[in-house]
Scaffold this motif. Structure first.
Motif, PDB file in Angstrom:
ATOM      1  N   GLY A 325       0.781  -1.227   0.000  1.00 26.92           N
ATOM      2  CA  GLY A 325       0.000   0.000   0.000  1.00 26.92           C
ATOM      3  C   GLY A 325       0.813   1.278   0.000  1.00 26.92           C
ATOM      4  O   GLY A 325       0.253   2.364   0.068  1.00 26.92           O
ATOM      5  N   TYR A 326       2.139   1.143  -0.062  1.00 25.00           N
ATOM      6  CA  TYR A 326       2.979   2.344  -0.117  1.00 25.00           C
ATOM      7  C   TYR A 326       3.253   2.661  -1.584  1.00 25.00           C
ATOM      8  O   TYR A 326       4.274   2.241  -2.136  1.00 25.00           O
ATOM      9  N   ALA A 327       2.351   3.383  -2.203  1.00 21.47           N
ATOM     10  CA  ALA A 327       2.523   3.668  -3.628  1.00 21.47           C
ATOM     11  C   ALA A 327       3.651   4.690  -3.809  1.00 21.47           C
ATOM     12  O   ALA A 327       3.529   5.825  -3.360  1.00 21.47           O
ATOM     13  N   PRO A 328       4.751   4.301  -4.447  1.00 22.39           N
ATOM     14  CA  PRO A 328       5.847   5.248  -4.604  1.00 22.39           C
ATOM     15  C   PRO A 328       5.454   6.420  -5.502  1.00 22.39           C
ATOM     16  O   PRO A 328       4.639   6.255  -6.420  1.00 22.39           O
ATOM     17  N   GLU A 329       6.038   7.550  -5.223  1.00 25.40           N
ATOM     18  CA  GLU A 329       5.621   8.771  -5.908  1.00 25.40           C
ATOM     19  C   GLU A 329       6.845   9.588  -6.345  1.00 25.40           C
ATOM     20  O   GLU A 329       7.831   9.664  -5.615  1.00 25.40           O
ATOM     21  N   TRP A 330       6.753  10.180  -7.503  1.00 24.06           N
ATOM     22  CA  TRP A 330       7.799  11.094  -7.999  1.00 24.06           C
ATOM     23  C   TRP A 330       7.130  12.368  -8.501  1.00 24.06           C
ATOM     24  O   TRP A 330       6.023  12.334  -9.036  1.00 24.06           O
ATOM     25  N   GLU A 331       7.858  13.472  -8.380  1.00 20.95           N
ATOM     26  CA  GLU A 331       7.416  14.698  -9.016  1.00 20.95           C
ATOM     27  C   GLU A 331       8.066  14.799 -10.382  1.00 20.95           C
ATOM     28  O   GLU A 331       9.262  14.543 -10.505  1.00 20.95           O
ATOM     29  N   LEU A 332       7.292  15.190 -11.387  1.00 20.90           N
ATOM     30  CA  LEU A 332       7.899  15.497 -12.684  1.00 20.90           C
ATOM     31  C   LEU A 332       8.219  16.986 -12.692  1.00 20.90           C
ATOM     32  O   LEU A 332       7.347  17.822 -12.443  1.00 20.90           O
ATOM     33  N   GLY A 333       9.477  17.299 -12.935  1.00 23.79           N
ATOM     34  CA  GLY A 333       9.890  18.699 -12.973  1.00 23.79           C
ATOM     35  C   GLY A 333      10.473  19.045 -14.333  1.00 23.79           C
ATOM     36  O   GLY A 333      10.925  18.158 -15.074  1.00 23.79           O
ATOM     37  N   VAL A 334      10.429  20.316 -14.668  1.00 19.84           N
ATOM     38  CA  VAL A 334      11.006  20.751 -15.943  1.00 19.84           C
ATOM     39  C   VAL A 334      11.953  21.910 -15.706  1.00 19.84           C
ATOM     40  O   VAL A 334      11.720  22.756 -14.849  1.00 19.84           O
ATOM     41  N   GLN A 335      13.022  21.912 -16.461  1.00 20.53           N
ATOM     42  CA  GLN A 335      13.876  23.102 -16.553  1.00 20.53           C
ATOM     43  C   GLN A 335      13.578  23.708 -17.918  1.00 20.53           C
ATOM     44  O   GLN A 335      13.742  23.037 -18.943  1.00 20.53           O
ATOM     45  N   ILE A 336      13.117  24.938 -17.929  1.00 24.56           N
ATOM     46  CA  ILE A 336      12.709  25.582 -19.180  1.00 24.56           C
ATOM     47  C   ILE A 336      13.731  26.668 -19.544  1.00 24.56           C
ATOM     48  O   ILE A 336      14.068  27.494 -18.694  1.00 24.56           O
ATOM     49  N   PHE A 337      14.156  26.663 -20.769  1.00 26.35           N
ATOM     50  CA  PHE A 337      15.057  27.725 -21.233  1.00 26.35           C
ATOM     51  C   PHE A 337      14.881  27.866 -22.745  1.00 26.35           C
ATOM     52  O   PHE A 337      14.356  26.964 -23.410  1.00 26.35           O
ATOM     53  N   ASP A 338      15.260  29.014 -23.269  1.00 22.84           N
ATOM     54  CA  ASP A 338      15.075  29.201 -24.709  1.00 22.84           C
ATOM     55  C   ASP A 338      16.429  29.306 -25.415  1.00 22.84           C
ATOM     56  O   ASP A 338      17.482  29.168 -24.793  1.00 22.84           O
ATOM     57  N   GLU A 339      16.356  29.541 -26.708  1.00 25.76           N
ATOM     58  CA  GLU A 339      17.584  29.560 -27.512  1.00 25.76           C
ATOM     59  C   GLU A 339      18.563  30.615 -26.974  1.00 25.76           C
ATOM     60  O   GLU A 339      19.769  30.393 -26.948  1.00 25.76           O
ATOM     61  N   ASP A 340      17.990  31.763 -26.534  1.00 28.44           N
ATOM     62  CA  ASP A 340      18.868  32.832 -26.055  1.00 28.44           C
ATOM     63  C   ASP A 340      19.583  32.416 -24.770  1.00 28.44           C
ATOM     64  O   ASP A 340      20.783  32.649 -24.618  1.00 28.44           O
ATOM     65  N   ASP A 341      18.810  31.814 -23.856  1.00 30.29           N
ATOM     66  CA  ASP A 341      19.445  31.316 -22.621  1.00 30.29           C
ATOM     67  C   ASP A 341      20.544  30.327 -22.992  1.00 30.29           C
ATOM     68  O   ASP A 341      21.653  30.364 -22.449  1.00 30.29           O
ATOM     69  N   ALA A 342      20.198  29.421 -23.913  1.00 28.51           N
ATOM     70  CA  ALA A 342      21.138  28.357 -24.283  1.00 28.51           C
ATOM     71  C   ALA A 342      22.440  28.957 -24.812  1.00 28.51           C
ATOM     72  O   ALA A 342      23.525  28.450 -24.528  1.00 28.51           O
ATOM     73  N   ALA A 343      22.303  30.050 -25.544  1.00 26.59           N
ATOM     74  CA  ALA A 343      23.498  30.670 -26.121  1.00 26.59           C
ATOM     75  C   ALA A 343      24.410  31.244 -25.033  1.00 26.59           C
ATOM     76  O   ALA A 343      25.610  31.403 -25.231  1.00 26.59           O
ATOM     77  N   GLU A 344      23.831  31.546 -23.865  1.00 30.13           N
ATOM     78  CA  GLU A 344      24.621  32.117 -22.765  1.00 30.13           C
ATOM     79  C   GLU A 344      25.405  31.070 -21.968  1.00 30.13           C
ATOM     80  O   GLU A 344      26.367  31.390 -21.289  1.00 30.13           O
ATOM     81  N   PHE A 345      24.938  29.818 -22.011  1.00 31.90           N
ATOM     82  CA  PHE A 345      25.608  28.791 -21.191  1.00 31.90           C
ATOM     83  C   PHE A 345      27.022  28.531 -21.718  1.00 31.90           C
ATOM     84  O   PHE A 345      27.268  28.679 -22.922  1.00 31.90           O
TER      85      PHE A 345
END
Ligand code: HDE
Length: 753
Positions: A325-345
């Protein structure tokens, strides 16, 4: 202590498998689908958490109270004796029952997965959160049109399979390895497969290298040794010649590769994907699964022992938890970024050997997954489930990560090998709940009976059905990314930095975690015969991550420690505490932890009852361990039944140990090598130990280094809780020690266990 292994603190709503379709288990919905010759749910029908189970009901078979028949429905009168020419004569060819039974048996096995062969799985659902905190975005529809992510009241059925990568189907669960974390979402717009791992980066940068990686890490080709282990020459030979592997190697040498449970590990989509909204705008996304129970690891010595004591450790513990009865649980999370952010990394987001650090882009939880149903049949569900990263739904799209691009070919291809047919999607566990219609109608083992004459397009005979769906009405449309370039077989310069993030990972570890990585590297490389491979690992890879680290590894493996840092060693001292299992721990729950209680006749029943009831109230699972099965009698005449004896209960199968007082009980335990070994090994593996009253004598007898022991007032010393005068206080201190999981400050090297 209880018969059902546990006391669930919270039970999810029941997931009825049988529907209201009467004895056949057919739902009204599936009956009408059958009548119309369709399988699946039309987009007008709501999908809920039960939709997949209801679909599976159509194919469930239950032998209860039934007669034995042949595959073709003929009742069988004798299934033990073959048909012979005379009682002692030869078997006759006409024996159709023998032929059928034996043929089925001969063909029972299908090829195991070439990687991720060993695994287990469970059903459940995914549900978006009401108001996820999306930073600058108001709701998920701004980011994606995927319909299953829009309605917080909708539960989408899922099936998740966890796996090790390298070992074959029968190998042990607790090896040092990456874990697969693959989820099939049966959405109303078709199946989405999020086929990830428990480590957020990968070994290589281009799919082209995958066969080489796998050949190197699998058992060596001449003697097929070792099984389920990277600790051998061919793997480290390959690794030492591929500096891009360095970041992943750091993760694999850490506790991430030794998860305490599938329920206690993170999951990652690894690649950068795209989310696309109704307007056709796209953002980049990284997917993260975060377990509700925190991320926890085992320790190396423990994993090796468990591999012998219970090779099914992770498989069994997932199954047991769900059944209890211990149903395991996870949160789904997202990291959101756009092309401009990506260009800065300072790294390329298309390079799968890189994370997007949470210090740069926070993980935003958008929903939860609950796994609450074990499979009925391992082969039909877990073995036959087939994932494919190319299974996406409108609103989710790919990036140009060259590893991902190659996977989009490999998974379809590998399923053809496993199932010998392009119709693998028709197997019940793989079938979408969404309705499907197309002109693919043949092939080995075709199940559906497609009506109508026209199996081509365009057609006038069938009104040109099935129709295509325009993008704005739900048809899948690939993101219209502008691409220009020369045809080229090359690697982008932006993929060239192999050490900055490996160093970030190293810097982010606590000291004990660093020591674990050093120990793991020493173990792995001590198994490598060839000196030049060990040297390359130290000089070319580790010395470009951190000079001290390289020296510490070198000292343990007979390699001359490097005198200077490597030429490519980055000098930054950046850290990210989210990368460390210990630093990211929330540490307040002991739910589902397994605690052993060592007793013999004469134990103190006040100690036992108070501590056990406190632990069980907190959701822990307690097992009484004694020298033999049967009842143990307390000082006051009460009794307790032993759940396990020393014949089957080992410390490595538990999270913590409690020794109640009672002079006679403890005197008896002092005579038992098994009991002393239990204490020493629990200590060595840095797990919490509690001993009340006379129980502390057992701890004294084992001579635990640097531990303060008291038999009156409660003392908590690096996870060793002693005392017991105030039992409530003592039990609470034990709960706190268990919540910390492992007590890394201990230096148990001198404890023989
Ligand atoms: Fe896989 N991988 N993989 N992989 N993978 C398979 O597909 C492959 C990669 C992952 O529980 C295979 O059905 C290539 C990354 C999981 O059934 C195969 C490349 C990640 C599972 C295959 C990768 C994964 C697989 C074997 C490099 C994490 C188990 C059986 C281009 C993001 C799924 C099968 C299950 C299984 C190919 C790299 C995760 C051969 C070519 C990166 C969880 O198709």
């Amino acid at each position: 202590m209880s018969d059902d292994d546990s006391t669930p603190t919270e039970r999810d709503e029941e997931q009825p498998k049988a529907t209201d379709g009467g004895e056949t288990g057919e739902s009204d919905e599936s009956r009408s689908d059958a009548e119309s010759g369709r399988t699946g749910t039309s987009r007008d029908d709501d999908i809920d958490e039960n939709s997949k189970q209801e679909q599976l009901d159509d194919v469930r078979e239950n032998p209860e109270g039934e007669q034995l028949t042949s595959d073709h429905g003929v009742k069988i009168s004798d299934t033990d004796n073959s048909l012979k020419a005379g009682e002692r004569g030869p078997t006759i060819m006409e024996d159709f029952h023998f032929r059928e039974k034996m043929t089925q048996f001969d063909h029972e096995s299908i090829p195991e997965r070439v990687v991720h062969a060993r695994g287990t799985g469970a059903h459940g659902y995914f549900q978006p959160y009401e108001d996820p905190d999306l930073g600058e975005y108001d709701d998920l529809s701004e980011l994606t049109k995927a319909s299953f992510l829009q309605d917080p009241d909708q539960k989408t059925p899922v099936f998740t399979r966890f796996s090790t990568v390298v070992g074959s189907r029968g190998s042990a669960d607790t090896v040092r390895d990456v874990r697969g974390f693959a989820t099939k979402f049966y959405t109303e717009e078709g199946n989405w497969d999020l086929v990830g791992n428990n480590i957020p980066v990968f070994f290589i940068q281009d799919a082209m290298e995958f066969p080489d990686l796998v050949h190197a890490i699998k058992p060596e080709p001449d003697d097929a040794i070792p099984q389920a282990s990277s600790a051998h020459d061919t793997f480290w030979d390959f690794a030492s010649l591929k500096p891009e592997i360095t970041h992943m190697i750091m993760w694999v040498l850490s506790g991430r590769a030794l998860p305490r449970a599938y329920r206690m590990m993170q999951g990652f989509g690894v690649h950068t994907f795209r989310l696309v909204n109704e307007e056709g705008d796209s953002k980049f996304v990284k997917f993260h699964w975060t377990p509700k129970l925190d991320t926890s690891q085992l320790v190396w010595d423990e994993t090796q022992k468990i591999a012998g004591k219970n090779p099914d450790f992770n498989r069994q513990e997932l199954y047991d938890a769900i059944e209890a009865g211990y149903a395991p649980e996870w949160e789904l999370g997202v990291q959101i970024f756009d092309e401009d952010d990506a260009a800065e990394f300072d790294f390329d987001v298309l390079d799968p050997t890189k994370i997007v650090p949470e210090t740069e882009v926070p993980v935003r939880p958008i929903g939860k997954m609950v796994l609450n149903e074990t499979p009925d049949n391992f082969f039909a569900e877990v073995e036959q489930v087939a994932f494919h990263p190319g299974n996406v739904v409108p609103g989710i799209d790919f990036s140009n990560d060259p590893l991902l691009q190659g996977r989009l070919f490999s998974y379809q291809d590998t399923q053809l090998n496993r199932f010998n047919s392009a119709n693998w999607d028709e197997i019940p566990i793989n079938r979408p709940v969404a309705e499907r219609h197309n002109n693919q109608r043949a092939g080995f083992m075709r199940q559906e009976i497609n009506e109508g004459k026209a199996s081509y397009k365009p057609n006038s005979i069938g009104d040109d059905d099935p129709r295509e769906t325009p993008e704005n009405e739900g048809g899948y449309e690939h993101y219209a990314e502008k691409i220009e370039g020369q045809k080229i077989r090359n690697r982008s310069e932006s993929f060239e930095d192999h050490f900055s993030q490996a160093r970030l990972f190293w810097n982010s570890m606590t000291d004990p975690e660093k020591q674990n990585i050093v120990d793991a590297a020493r173990f792995e490389l001590s198994k490598v015969d060839r000196m030049e491979i060990r040297e390359r690992m130290v000089y070319d890879l580790f010395n470009n991550v951190d000079h001290e680290f390289a020296k510490r590894v070198a000292e343990g493996i007979g390699v001359e420690p490097p005198e200077e840092p490597g030429d490519e060693m980055p000098t930054h001292d950046r850290e990210d505490s989210r990368l460390s299992i210990e630093e990211r721990r929330d540490a307040d729950s002991i739910e589902t932890r397994k605690i052993a209680v060592l007793v013999d006749d004469g134990y103190d029943s006040d100690h036992l009852e108070t501590v056990v009831s406190t632990l069980e109230d907190e959701g822990a699972r307690v097992k009484v361990v004694s020298k033999m099965l049967g009842d143990a009698e307390a000082e006051n005449g009460a009794t307790v039944e032993a759940d396990k004896s020393h014949a089957t209960a080992e410390s490595v199968l538990f999270d913590a140990l409690f020794v109640p007082g009672g002079e006679d009980s403890v005197d008896a335990l002092l005579e038992q090598g098994d009991a002393k070994h239990f204490v020493a090994e629990t200590f060595k593996h840095k797990k919490p130990i509690a001993a009340a009253g006379a129980g502390t004598d057992l701890l004294e007898a084992v001579d635990l280094p640097d531990v303060e022991i008291a038999d009156d007032e409660t003392v908590s010393s690096d996870g060793v809780v002693t005392g017991g005068d105030d039992l409530e206080e003592f039990a609470e201190a034990f709960v706190d020690a268990i919540a910390e999981h492992r007590h890394w400050k201990r230096s148990p090297k001198e404890v023989p266990a």
